[in-house]
Design an enzyme around this catalytic site. Sequence first.
Site, PDB file in Angstrom:
ATOM      1  N   TYR A  55       0.824  -1.215   0.000  1.00 39.32           N
ATOM      2  CA  TYR A  55       0.000   0.000   0.000  1.00 39.32           C
ATOM      3  C   TYR A  55       0.859   1.266   0.000  1.00 39.32           C
ATOM      4  O   TYR A  55       0.447   2.289  -0.551  1.00 39.32           O
ATOM      5  CB  TYR A  55      -1.018  -0.021   1.156  1.00 39.32           C
ATOM      6  CG  TYR A  55      -2.078  -1.083   0.916  1.00 39.32           C
ATOM      7  CD1 TYR A  55      -3.134  -0.831   0.049  1.00 39.32           C
ATOM      8  CD2 TYR A  55      -1.974  -2.353   1.485  1.00 39.32           C
ATOM      9  CE1 TYR A  55      -4.086  -1.818  -0.223  1.00 39.32           C
ATOM     10  CE2 TYR A  55      -2.925  -3.338   1.222  1.00 39.32           C
ATOM     11  CZ  TYR A  55      -3.969  -3.065   0.366  1.00 39.32           C
ATOM     12  OH  TYR A  55      -4.902  -4.041   0.088  1.00 39.32           O
ATOM     13  N   ARG A  58       1.462   1.880  -3.587  1.00 48.97           N
ATOM     14  CA  ARG A  58       0.274   2.399  -4.275  1.00 48.97           C
ATOM     15  C   ARG A  58       0.002   3.852  -3.872  1.00 48.97           C
ATOM     16  O   ARG A  58      -0.397   4.679  -4.693  1.00 48.97           O
ATOM     17  CB  ARG A  58      -0.935   1.518  -3.954  1.00 48.97           C
ATOM     18  CG  ARG A  58      -0.779   0.118  -4.548  1.00 48.97           C
ATOM     19  CD  ARG A  58      -1.997  -0.727  -4.336  1.00 48.97           C
ATOM     20  NE  ARG A  58      -3.163  -0.174  -4.999  1.00 48.97           N
ATOM     21  CZ  ARG A  58      -4.426  -0.483  -4.697  1.00 48.97           C
ATOM     22  NH1 ARG A  58      -4.682  -1.332  -3.724  1.00 48.97           N
ATOM     23  NH2 ARG A  58      -5.429   0.042  -5.361  1.00 48.97           N
ATOM     24  N   GLN A  93     -15.381   2.110  -5.948  1.00 48.19           N
ATOM     25  CA  GLN A  93     -14.638   1.005  -5.331  1.00 48.19           C
ATOM     26  C   GLN A  93     -13.165   1.383  -5.253  1.00 48.19           C
ATOM     27  O   GLN A  93     -12.360   0.648  -4.686  1.00 48.19           O
ATOM     28  CB  GLN A  93     -14.784  -0.257  -6.184  1.00 48.19           C
ATOM     29  CG  GLN A  93     -16.212  -0.743  -6.326  1.00 48.19           C
ATOM     30  CD  GLN A  93     -16.336  -1.765  -7.451  1.00 48.19           C
ATOM     31  OE1 GLN A  93     -16.172  -2.958  -7.242  1.00 48.19           O
ATOM     32  NE2 GLN A  93     -16.609  -1.301  -8.652  1.00 48.19           N
ATOM     33  N   ASN A  94     -12.813   2.511  -5.849  1.00 50.31           N
ATOM     34  CA  ASN A  94     -11.405   2.900  -5.916  1.00 50.31           C
ATOM     35  C   ASN A  94     -10.957   3.545  -4.612  1.00 50.31           C
ATOM     36  O   ASN A  94     -11.717   4.290  -3.978  1.00 50.31           O
ATOM     37  CB  ASN A  94     -11.181   3.875  -7.074  1.00 50.31           C
ATOM     38  CG  ASN A  94     -11.497   3.236  -8.406  1.00 50.31           C
ATOM     39  OD1 ASN A  94     -11.593   2.013  -8.495  1.00 50.31           O
ATOM     40  ND2 ASN A  94     -11.661   4.041  -9.445  1.00 50.31           N
ATOM     41  N   VAL A  95      -9.711   3.281  -4.251  1.00 51.21           N
ATOM     42  CA  VAL A  95      -9.169   3.872  -3.033  1.00 51.21           C
ATOM     43  C   VAL A  95      -8.346   5.118  -3.345  1.00 51.21           C
ATOM     44  O   VAL A  95      -7.787   5.734  -2.445  1.00 51.21           O
ATOM     45  CB  VAL A  95      -8.349   2.827  -2.235  1.00 51.21           C
ATOM     46  CG1 VAL A  95      -9.261   1.723  -1.696  1.00 51.21           C
ATOM     47  CG2 VAL A  95      -7.225   2.203  -3.065  1.00 51.21           C
ATOM     48  N   HIS A 111     -14.767   1.082  -0.552  1.00 55.61           N
ATOM     49  CA  HIS A 111     -13.634   0.212  -0.210  1.00 55.61           C
ATOM     50  C   HIS A 111     -12.526   0.965   0.529  1.00 55.61           C
ATOM     51  O   HIS A 111     -11.383   0.513   0.551  1.00 55.61           O
ATOM     52  CB  HIS A 111     -13.076  -0.455  -1.469  1.00 55.61           C
ATOM     53  CG  HIS A 111     -13.982  -1.527  -2.024  1.00 55.61           C
ATOM     54  ND1 HIS A 111     -13.803  -2.101  -3.267  1.00 55.61           N
ATOM     55  CD2 HIS A 111     -15.070  -2.125  -1.489  1.00 55.61           C
ATOM     56  CE1 HIS A 111     -14.757  -3.019  -3.471  1.00 55.61           C
ATOM     57  NE2 HIS A 111     -15.544  -3.039  -2.408  1.00 55.61           N
ATOM     58  N   CYS A 138       0.120   5.837  16.210  1.00 55.99           N
ATOM     59  CA  CYS A 138      -1.180   6.457  15.944  1.00 55.99           C
ATOM     60  C   CYS A 138      -1.176   7.875  16.508  1.00 55.99           C
ATOM     61  O   CYS A 138      -0.851   8.070  17.684  1.00 55.99           O
ATOM     62  CB  CYS A 138      -2.308   5.631  16.562  1.00 55.99           C
ATOM     63  SG  CYS A 138      -3.923   6.422  16.428  1.00 55.99           S
ATOM     64  N   THR A 179     -15.633  -1.128 -14.283  1.00 53.17           N
ATOM     65  CA  THR A 179     -15.556  -2.179 -13.253  1.00 53.17           C
ATOM     66  C   THR A 179     -15.928  -3.524 -13.859  1.00 53.17           C
ATOM     67  O   THR A 179     -16.825  -3.614 -14.687  1.00 53.17           O
ATOM     68  CB  THR A 179     -16.443  -1.850 -12.023  1.00 53.17           C
ATOM     69  OG1 THR A 179     -16.395  -2.951 -11.105  1.00 53.17           O
ATOM     70  CG2 THR A 179     -17.883  -1.546 -12.397  1.00 53.17           C
ATOM     71  N   GLU A 206     -14.584  -3.077 -22.358  1.00 51.51           N
ATOM     72  CA  GLU A 206     -15.245  -4.154 -23.107  1.00 51.51           C
ATOM     73  C   GLU A 206     -16.390  -4.689 -22.249  1.00 51.51           C
ATOM     74  O   GLU A 206     -16.432  -4.413 -21.045  1.00 51.51           O
ATOM     75  CB  GLU A 206     -14.250  -5.269 -23.418  1.00 51.51           C
ATOM     76  CG  GLU A 206     -13.526  -5.742 -22.198  1.00 51.51           C
ATOM     77  CD  GLU A 206     -12.243  -6.527 -22.519  1.00 51.51           C
ATOM     78  OE1 GLU A 206     -11.894  -7.392 -21.707  1.00 51.51           O
ATOM     79  OE2 GLU A 206     -11.645  -6.247 -23.570  1.00 51.51           O
TER      80      GLU A 206
HETATM   81  P1  OAD Z   1     -11.037  -4.889 -12.112  1.00 57.55           P
HETATM   82  O1  OAD Z   1      -9.564  -4.899 -12.347  1.00 57.55           O
HETATM   83  O2  OAD Z   1     -11.686  -6.135 -11.637  1.00 57.55           O
HETATM   84  O3  OAD Z   1     -11.783  -4.445 -13.449  1.00 57.55           O
HETATM   85  C1  OAD Z   1     -11.389  -3.305 -14.171  1.00 57.55           C
HETATM   86  C2  OAD Z   1     -12.365  -3.110 -15.326  1.00 57.55           C
HETATM   87  O4  OAD Z   1     -11.990  -1.928 -15.992  1.00 57.55           O
HETATM   88  C3  OAD Z   1     -12.348  -4.247 -16.357  1.00 57.55           C
HETATM   89  O5  OAD Z   1     -13.687  -4.616 -16.690  1.00 57.55           O
HETATM   90  C4  OAD Z   1     -11.642  -3.610 -17.577  1.00 57.55           C
HETATM   91  O6  OAD Z   1     -12.156  -4.083 -18.808  1.00 57.55           O
HETATM   92  C5  OAD Z   1     -11.982  -2.144 -17.385  1.00 57.55           C
HETATM   93  N1  OAD Z   1     -10.994  -1.209 -17.956  1.00 57.55           N
HETATM   94  C6  OAD Z   1      -9.646  -1.350 -18.041  1.00 57.55           C
HETATM   95  N2  OAD Z   1      -9.088  -0.282 -18.623  1.00 57.55           N
HETATM   96  C7  OAD Z   1     -10.114   0.575 -18.892  1.00 57.55           C
HETATM   97  C8  OAD Z   1     -10.193   1.849 -19.530  1.00 57.55           C
HETATM   98  N3  OAD Z   1      -9.099   2.500 -19.960  1.00 57.55           N
HETATM   99  N4  OAD Z   1     -11.411   2.417 -19.669  1.00 57.55           N
HETATM  100  C9  OAD Z   1     -12.528   1.783 -19.238  1.00 57.55           C
HETATM  101  N5  OAD Z   1     -12.519   0.570 -18.651  1.00 57.55           N
HETATM  102  C10 OAD Z   1     -11.326  -0.017 -18.477  1.00 57.55           C
HETATM  103  O7  OAD Z   1     -11.315  -3.673 -11.114  1.00 57.55           O
HETATM  104  P2  OAD Z   1     -12.619  -3.369 -10.228  1.00 57.55           P
HETATM  105  O8  OAD Z   1     -13.851  -3.812 -10.918  1.00 57.55           O
HETATM  106  O9  OAD Z   1     -12.539  -1.976  -9.763  1.00 57.55           O
HETATM  107  O10 OAD Z   1     -11.315  -4.498  -4.076  1.00 57.55           O
HETATM  108  O11 OAD Z   1     -12.351  -4.331  -8.991  1.00 57.55           O
HETATM  109  C11 OAD Z   1     -13.265  -4.357  -7.927  1.00 57.55           C
HETATM  110  C12 OAD Z   1     -12.547  -4.592  -6.632  1.00 57.55           C
HETATM  111  O12 OAD Z   1     -11.719  -5.760  -6.748  1.00 57.55           O
HETATM  112  C13 OAD Z   1     -11.556  -3.511  -6.232  1.00 57.55           C
HETATM  113  O13 OAD Z   1     -12.176  -2.422  -5.566  1.00 57.55           O
HETATM  114  C14 OAD Z   1     -10.623  -4.237  -5.318  1.00 57.55           C
HETATM  115  C15 OAD Z   1     -10.430  -5.483  -6.134  1.00 57.55           C
HETATM  116  O14 OAD Z   1     -10.044  -6.615  -5.462  1.00 57.55           O
HETATM  117  C16 OAD Z   1     -10.636  -4.641  -2.947  1.00 57.55           C
HETATM  118  O15 OAD Z   1      -9.425  -4.537  -2.881  1.00 57.55           O
HETATM  119  C17 OAD Z   1     -11.533  -4.945  -1.763  1.00 57.55           C
END
Ligand code: OAD
Length: 239
Positions: A55, A58, A93-95, A111, A138, A179, A206
Site C-alpha cells: 500500500y 500504491r 470502489q477505488n481507493v 472500499h 497512531c 468495473t 469491453e
Molecule cells: P477490475 O480490475 O476487476 O476491473 C477493471 C475493469 O476496468 C475491467 O472490466 C476492464 O475491462 C476495465 N478497464 C480497463 N481499462 C479501462 C479503460 N481505460 N477504460 C474503461 N474501462 C477499463 O477492477 P474493479 O472492478 O474496480 O477491491 O475491482 C473491484 C474490486 O476488486 C476492487 O475495488 C478491489 C479489487 O479486489 C478490494 O481490494 C476490496
Amino acid sequence: MQVRRIVLLTGAGISAESGLGTFRDRDGLWTRHRLEDVATPDGFRRNPVLVHDFYNRRRSDLKTASPNAAHLALARLEQEMIGAGGSVTIVTQNVDDLHERAGSKTVIHMHGELLSALCGACETRDRWEADLGVETECRRCGVVGTLRPDVVWFGEIPYHMTNIQRALAACDLFVAVGTSGEVYPAAGFVEMARVLGAATLELNLEPSSSARVFDAGRYGPATEIVPVWVAETLASVPH
Ligand code: OAD
C-alpha cells in the site's frame, strides 16, 4: 426518460488511463500479487511488512497520478445536474482520490481510501499521506504498531452501505464505469437499481461478465466514452 438522479459506480478502469493499475486485466495487480497476502485481514496478521509495502507503493504512485478526462467529465456532470435540479452520486470502489481532485463533491468510498489510516487500538480513521509501517505511532491514541491501511479487505464489510442503498433506491439512472463486476456487494448494485426502477448503463473498455444485466452498454477507453456520454446526457436535460 427524464434523468434527474444519477448513481455512478466506478472501478479501477476509470483510473487506468491515469496510470493506476487495474486488478484483473492482463498485468493487473492480482496477476502480480496474491490477494490473500495483501488484501485480507489474515494476510496482514501474517506479514504486516509486506502489506504495508504494497500500500505504501500504491500511495506513492497515487501522488504522481492526475485525474483524467473521465474523472473531469463526471465532475462536470455533477455540477450541471445540480444546476438543473438533479443529483449525481459517485459510489467508488477505488481507493484513490482522483474523483475528488477532479472536483466531484458527492463521492462515497465503499472500499476505503489510500490516504487514510485506521487504528486497530482506538478505531479512528485518520487522513494519512506518508508511508505506514509496523513502527508507526497512531496520532490519536499514541499506540505504536496498530495502524493499517484504511482499505476494505476481502472478508470485511464495505463502508457506507446504508447510504449507498438509499442512493440506489432514489436514482432513476445507474451507470457502472470501468468495473469488472466480479466483486460483491458492488457487483449486485445494478440488479438492485434495476429492480427498484432505474435504467442501467455499463461504460467499460469491453463488455463485463455482467454486461447482459444492464439495459445498455457503451465500450471503449473511459477517457473517450465517458466525456461523450456526459455531453449527451447534459444535452438531454432541460436547464
Ligand atoms: P477490475 O480490475 O476487476 O476491473 C477493471 C475493469 O476496468 C475491467 O472490466 C476492464 O475491462 C476495465 N478497464 C480497463 N481499462 C479501462 C479503460 N481505460 N477504460 C474503461 N474501462 C477499463 O477492477 P474493479 O472492478 O474496480 O477491491 O475491482 C473491484 C474490486 O476488486 C476492487 O475495488 C478491489 C479489487 O479486489 C478490494 O481490494 C476490496
